[in-house]
Write a protein that holds these residues in place. Structure first.
Motif, PDB file in Angstrom:
ATOM      1  N   ASN A 100      18.943  81.544  57.403  1.00 45.58           N
ATOM      2  CA  ASN A 100      18.111  82.355  56.526  1.00 45.58           C
ATOM      3  C   ASN A 100      17.426  81.539  55.439  1.00 45.58           C
ATOM      4  N   GLN A 101      17.416  80.221  55.608  1.00 40.48           N
ATOM      5  CA  GLN A 101      16.811  79.392  54.584  1.00 40.48           C
ATOM      6  C   GLN A 101      15.519  78.770  55.109  1.00 40.48           C
ATOM      7  N   PRO A 102      14.496  78.678  54.256  1.00 36.56           N
ATOM      8  CA  PRO A 102      13.235  78.075  54.680  1.00 36.56           C
ATOM      9  C   PRO A 102      13.290  76.565  54.567  1.00 36.56           C
ATOM     10  N   GLY A 141       0.353  77.060  52.716  1.00 36.52           N
ATOM     11  CA  GLY A 141      -0.391  78.268  52.421  1.00 36.52           C
ATOM     12  C   GLY A 141       0.499  79.379  51.932  1.00 36.52           C
ATOM     13  N   THR A 142       0.151  80.601  52.305  1.00 36.13           N
ATOM     14  CA  THR A 142       0.854  81.798  51.868  1.00 36.13           C
ATOM     15  C   THR A 142       0.998  82.740  53.054  1.00 36.13           C
ATOM     16  N   VAL A 143       2.098  83.473  53.085  1.00 35.11           N
ATOM     17  CA  VAL A 143       2.322  84.445  54.148  1.00 35.11           C
ATOM     18  C   VAL A 143       2.367  85.837  53.529  1.00 35.11           C
ATOM     19  N   ALA A 184      15.420  81.970  49.288  1.00 42.39           N
ATOM     20  CA  ALA A 184      14.566  81.950  50.464  1.00 42.39           C
ATOM     21  C   ALA A 184      13.190  82.526  50.137  1.00 42.39           C
ATOM     22  N   TYR A 185      12.188  81.961  50.793  1.00 44.44           N
ATOM     23  CA  TYR A 185      10.827  82.461  50.632  1.00 44.44           C
ATOM     24  C   TYR A 185      10.671  83.757  51.441  1.00 44.44           C
ATOM     25  N   THR A 186       9.947  84.707  50.883  1.00 48.19           N
ATOM     26  CA  THR A 186       9.644  85.944  51.605  1.00 48.19           C
ATOM     27  C   THR A 186       8.157  86.234  51.525  1.00 48.19           C
ATOM     28  N   PRO A 187       7.569  86.814  52.585  1.00 43.55           N
ATOM     29  CA  PRO A 187       6.136  87.122  52.567  1.00 43.55           C
ATOM     30  C   PRO A 187       5.772  88.081  51.435  1.00 43.55           C
ATOM     31  N   ILE A 188       4.567  87.939  50.939  1.00 44.58           N
ATOM     32  CA  ILE A 188       4.056  88.784  49.870  1.00 44.58           C
ATOM     33  C   ILE A 188       3.513  90.083  50.469  1.00 44.58           C
TER      34      ILE A 188
END
Length: 430
Positions: A6-8, A314-316, A248-252
């Protein structure tokens, strides 16, 4: 330690260990290939003999009818066990795919045309480099030699394993290479074999455990040594560990607006059992131009005849109404220090460090959302077994992407997540 699921993959962390198969077997609806991620000697411009890593061969034999011919059939890896079941009636034809490098080996032919002056020609116009067996074995009427063991013979010869180079025979494809090898072996016996590969023995039995991985070492050694001035070095790879990273990163969450697309550059999306409409991938015009410049998109160059790669920044986003995730690659950083061949790309620790330093220095507000690499020459764009392992280890989240591009055929495809699921890909026009 392995990366937590679960880690980026984040900047500043070390790279996990990725075992690379020494041999991979790939089939598609019409062809069978063997990918040898090992080192052998090649003839470079100026008649310089150097070590080179990674070769892709096409295998041609009547028995190689490995899959049913279906429409839209994609390339898949097959197991060594399956190859042991295929008995040969004659020696198969082993042909080096693509027009680089030029193998310098007693049992491989040299092309009639100069491979350096012919690079502007389509690969099919260049004479093929073929394996010449040192034994014209009559296999008919016997139990037969399996295709698996025959390919092991080729691999063992390619790394100059003891007993797999016949020194006194009339069946020699390259007498000059044999003379060079015999002289060099007397003067520098420590050069052979040229790679540290654990290949199965001929005593291997189906159903028992098999290991044909490249061995990892603790230091990085230059694979391409100029044999005219210095001793050749053994080809090695590096093993790394990784530390757990939080959060963890999560999409916006954001509704997707209308985007202006350059339709001429849409990905070569193929609907199949491993594709999805739940994810979309976008390259900004600037990001695509950066990648295109790195890989010489639409051109033949010295550098893009081998695999190249880099990372995507970038960005998700996630559309709250449809739950569709769409990644937006705004920038790309190329791995200028990566070592590529026609069938293999090695991203060393130094390469990662150089790319991540650029991210920290120039793009601190952008997230690493994936990676890109090329399949040059006549290769299709797909995620090989090794590519899928990299995706699983480093980019396993649904918001992490991979794109594979062929700069010569000007096609590309996008994939995401731990299963390398294909999704639609687009390039923005502005």
């Amino acid at each position: 330690m392995s990366q937590q699921p679960n880690q980026p993959f984040q900047t500043g962390q070390q790279i996990p260990s990725i075992l690379v198969p020494a041999l991979e077997f790939i089939q598609d609806e019409a062809n069978f290939y063997v990918k040898m991620n090992l080192s052998s000697y090649v003839l470079m411009p100026g008649n310089v003999i150097s070590l080179y890593r990674g070769f892709l061969f096409k295998v041609e034999a009547p028995e190689v009818d490995l899959i049913s011919r279906k429409e839209n059939c994609q390339m898949t890896d097959i197991s060594f066990d399956e190859l042991l079941k295929i008995k040969l009636s004659r020696n198969p034809d082993i042909v080096l795919v693509s027009n680089f490098p030029c193998l310098y080996h007693p049992h491989f032919t040299l092309p009639t045309l100069s491979r350096w002056s012919s690079m502007i020609l389509p690969p099919l116009q260049i004479q093929k480099i073929r394996w010449v067996d040192y034994e014209e074995t009559n296999l008919s009427g016997t139990s037969g030699v399996s295709l698996g063991f025959y390919l092991l013979k080729v691999a063992k010869s390619l790394i100059y394993q003891e007993g797999y180079i016949k020194e006194n025979t009339s069946k020699i494809a390259n007498n000059e290479a044999l003379e060079w090898y015999l002289q060099d072996k007397r003067e520098h016996p420590e050069h052979y074999p040229t790679d540290r590969i654990n290949l199965p023995s001929h005593k291997f039995k189906p159903g028992s455990s098999i290991s044909y991985q490249t061995n990892f070492d603790s230091q990085d050694v230059d694979e391409q040594s100029n044999r005219s001035t210095q001793s050749a070095q053994l080809s090695r790879k590096i093993k790394f560990t990784i530390q757990e990273q939080k959060p963890a990163y999560t999409p916006i969450l954001r509704e997707k607006t209308d985007l202006k697309i350059n339709r001429r550059l849409d990905s070569d999306f193929r609907i199949g059992h491993n594709s999805s409409m739940q994810q979309e991938f976008y390259l900004t015009k600037e990001a695509f131009q950066t990648i295109a410049s790195h890989i010489s998109w639409g051109k033949y160059s010295t550098s893009n005849q081998v695999e190249q790669g880099g990372i995507l920044l970038g960005t998700v986003y996630k559309n709250p109404e449809t739950n569709i995730i769409y990644g937006m690659a705004e920038q790309a950083v190329n791995g200028s220090l990566a070592r590529g061949s026609a069938a293999y790309l090695e991203v060393t620790h130094e390469t990662w460090r150089e790319m991540l330093n650029q991210v920290d220095r120039i793009y601190p507000n952008l997230q690493i959302i994936g990676w890109y690499h090329t399949h040059p020459n006549s290769l299709d764009v797909f995620m090989s077994g090794t590519d899928q392992t990299t995706q699983r280890r480093l980019f396993s989240q649904d918001w992490q992407f991979a794109i594979v591009l062929n700069p010569h055929r000007t096609i590309w495809r996008a994939f995401y997540g731990r299963n390398s699921t294909e999704c639609k890909g687009y390039v923005l026009s502005e």
